[in-house]
Design a protein around this motif. Sequence first.
Motif, PDB file in Angstrom:
ATOM      1  N   ASP A 110      44.331   6.001  17.176  1.00  0.00           N
ATOM      2  CA  ASP A 110      44.528   5.083  16.057  1.00  0.00           C
ATOM      3  C   ASP A 110      43.515   5.318  14.947  1.00  0.00           C
ATOM      4  N   ASP A 111      42.503   6.104  15.191  1.00  0.00           N
ATOM      5  CA  ASP A 111      41.432   6.306  14.219  1.00  0.00           C
ATOM      6  C   ASP A 111      41.331   7.757  13.764  1.00  0.00           C
ATOM      7  N   GLY A 112      42.252   8.609  14.169  1.00  0.00           N
ATOM      8  CA  GLY A 112      42.118  10.027  13.896  1.00  0.00           C
ATOM      9  C   GLY A 112      42.794  10.525  12.635  1.00  0.00           C
ATOM     10  N   LEU A 113      43.297   9.629  11.781  1.00  0.00           N
ATOM     11  CA  LEU A 113      44.023  10.058  10.593  1.00  0.00           C
ATOM     12  C   LEU A 113      43.174  10.904   9.657  1.00  0.00           C
ATOM     13  N   GLY A 114      41.981  10.476   9.349  1.00  0.00           N
ATOM     14  CA  GLY A 114      41.141  11.193   8.386  1.00  0.00           C
ATOM     15  C   GLY A 114      40.927  12.647   8.765  1.00  0.00           C
ATOM     16  N   PRO A 115      40.389  12.924   9.951  1.00  0.00           N
ATOM     17  CA  PRO A 115      40.186  14.319  10.338  1.00  0.00           C
ATOM     18  C   PRO A 115      41.487  15.116  10.445  1.00  0.00           C
ATOM     19  N   CYS A 116      42.566  14.491  10.895  1.00  0.00           N
ATOM     20  CA  CYS A 116      43.848  15.200  10.994  1.00  0.00           C
ATOM     21  C   CYS A 116      44.386  15.557   9.614  1.00  0.00           C
ATOM     22  N   ALA A 117      44.289  14.638   8.685  1.00  0.00           N
ATOM     23  CA  ALA A 117      44.756  14.904   7.321  1.00  0.00           C
ATOM     24  C   ALA A 117      43.929  16.010   6.679  1.00  0.00           C
ATOM     25  N   ILE A 118      42.634  15.974   6.894  1.00  0.00           N
ATOM     26  CA  ILE A 118      41.754  16.999   6.331  1.00  0.00           C
ATOM     27  C   ILE A 118      42.059  18.349   6.969  1.00  0.00           C
ATOM     28  N   GLY A 119      42.262  18.369   8.280  1.00  0.00           N
ATOM     29  CA  GLY A 119      42.592  19.613   8.968  1.00  0.00           C
ATOM     30  C   GLY A 119      43.889  20.220   8.459  1.00  0.00           C
ATOM     31  N   GLY A 120      44.882  19.382   8.234  1.00  0.00           N
ATOM     32  CA  GLY A 120      46.147  19.856   7.685  1.00  0.00           C
ATOM     33  C   GLY A 120      45.983  20.388   6.279  1.00  0.00           C
ATOM     34  N   ARG A 121      45.175  19.729   5.501  1.00  0.00           N
ATOM     35  CA  ARG A 121      44.916  20.164   4.116  1.00  0.00           C
ATOM     36  C   ARG A 121      44.252  21.532   4.109  1.00  0.00           C
ATOM     37  N   GLU A 122      43.265  21.718   4.971  1.00  0.00           N
ATOM     38  CA  GLU A 122      42.548  22.987   5.018  1.00  0.00           C
ATOM     39  C   GLU A 122      43.457  24.112   5.510  1.00  0.00           C
ATOM     40  N   ALA A 123      44.355  23.797   6.456  1.00  0.00           N
ATOM     41  CA  ALA A 123      45.196  24.829   7.052  1.00  0.00           C
ATOM     42  C   ALA A 123      46.333  25.278   6.129  1.00  0.00           C
ATOM     43  N   HIS A 124      46.857  24.372   5.287  1.00  0.00           N
ATOM     44  CA  HIS A 124      48.069  24.682   4.541  1.00  0.00           C
ATOM     45  C   HIS A 124      47.909  24.731   3.028  1.00  0.00           C
ATOM     46  N   CYS A 125      46.776  24.341   2.507  1.00  0.00           N
ATOM     47  CA  CYS A 125      46.627  24.277   1.054  1.00  0.00           C
ATOM     48  C   CYS A 125      45.285  24.866   0.642  1.00  0.00           C
ATOM     49  N   GLY A 126      45.265  25.450  -0.505  1.00  0.00           N
ATOM     50  CA  GLY A 126      44.001  25.903  -1.054  1.00  0.00           C
ATOM     51  C   GLY A 126      43.396  24.803  -1.904  1.00  0.00           C
ATOM     52  N   CYS A 127      42.120  24.879  -2.119  1.00  0.00           N
ATOM     53  CA  CYS A 127      41.440  23.905  -2.973  1.00  0.00           C
ATOM     54  C   CYS A 127      40.957  24.592  -4.236  1.00  0.00           C
ATOM     55  N   PRO A 128      41.033  23.911  -5.354  1.00  0.00           N
ATOM     56  CA  PRO A 128      40.493  24.480  -6.577  1.00  0.00           C
ATOM     57  C   PRO A 128      38.978  24.640  -6.483  1.00  0.00           C
ATOM     58  N   VAL A 129      38.441  25.489  -7.311  1.00  0.00           N
ATOM     59  CA  VAL A 129      36.994  25.656  -7.383  1.00  0.00           C
ATOM     60  C   VAL A 129      36.364  24.308  -7.727  1.00  0.00           C
ATOM     61  N   GLY A 130      35.299  23.962  -7.048  1.00  0.00           N
ATOM     62  CA  GLY A 130      34.606  22.703  -7.310  1.00  0.00           C
ATOM     63  C   GLY A 130      35.085  21.542  -6.459  1.00  0.00           C
ATOM     64  N   VAL A 131      36.048  21.787  -5.555  1.00  0.00           N
ATOM     65  CA  VAL A 131      36.532  20.740  -4.658  1.00  0.00           C
ATOM     66  C   VAL A 131      36.145  21.115  -3.237  1.00  0.00           C
ATOM     67  N   GLU A 132      35.464  20.206  -2.560  1.00  0.00           N
ATOM     68  CA  GLU A 132      35.059  20.404  -1.175  1.00  0.00           C
ATOM     69  C   GLU A 132      35.839  19.445  -0.288  1.00  0.00           C
ATOM     70  N   VAL A 133      36.444  19.964   0.782  1.00  0.00           N
ATOM     71  CA  VAL A 133      37.166  19.151   1.753  1.00  0.00           C
ATOM     72  C   VAL A 133      36.352  19.182   3.038  1.00  0.00           C
ATOM     73  N   VAL A 134      35.943  17.990   3.528  1.00  0.00           N
ATOM     74  CA  VAL A 134      35.022  17.923   4.655  1.00  0.00           C
ATOM     75  C   VAL A 134      35.542  16.940   5.706  1.00  0.00           C
ATOM     76  N   GLY A 135      35.693  17.401   6.942  1.00  0.00           N
ATOM     77  CA  GLY A 135      36.009  16.521   8.063  1.00  0.00           C
ATOM     78  C   GLY A 135      34.705  16.029   8.664  1.00  0.00           C
ATOM     79  N   LEU A 136      34.487  14.726   8.665  1.00  0.00           N
ATOM     80  CA  LEU A 136      33.191  14.187   9.079  1.00  0.00           C
ATOM     81  C   LEU A 136      33.161  13.580  10.472  1.00  0.00           C
ATOM     82  N   GLY A 137      34.283  13.276  11.064  1.00  0.00           N
ATOM     83  CA  GLY A 137      34.231  12.546  12.324  1.00  0.00           C
ATOM     84  C   GLY A 137      33.776  11.121  12.049  1.00  0.00           C
ATOM     85  N   THR A 138      32.780  10.659  12.772  1.00  0.00           N
ATOM     86  CA  THR A 138      32.241   9.308  12.568  1.00  0.00           C
ATOM     87  C   THR A 138      30.781   9.424  12.145  1.00  0.00           C
TER      88      THR A 138
END
Length: 75
Positions: A19-47
């Motif tokens: 019930d609490d894993g949405l954030g890391p899962c969404a970030i993981g999906g973003r990193e796996a399937h999409c590129g990020c523009p320069v200057g954007v950092e995507v970080v999975g933090l856990g808790t």
Amino acid sequence: MEDPQPIRILGVGNVLSTDDGLGPCAIGGREAHCGCPVGVEVVGLGTPGLGLARFLAGARLVGVCDTVRGEGGPG
């Protein structure tokens, strides 16, 4: 001149608690399937607890993906 302060997208939550894993899962999906523009950092933090503060410092803009348990409907 490029802005040296990054935009950060943070995924917060515990993947072991379904019930609490949405954030890391969404970030993981973003990193796996999409590129990020320069200057954007995507970080999975856990808790991160108080450690969250260091990810807020020095950022131009921060987006946080997290879940909460509430009485109302989604949204």
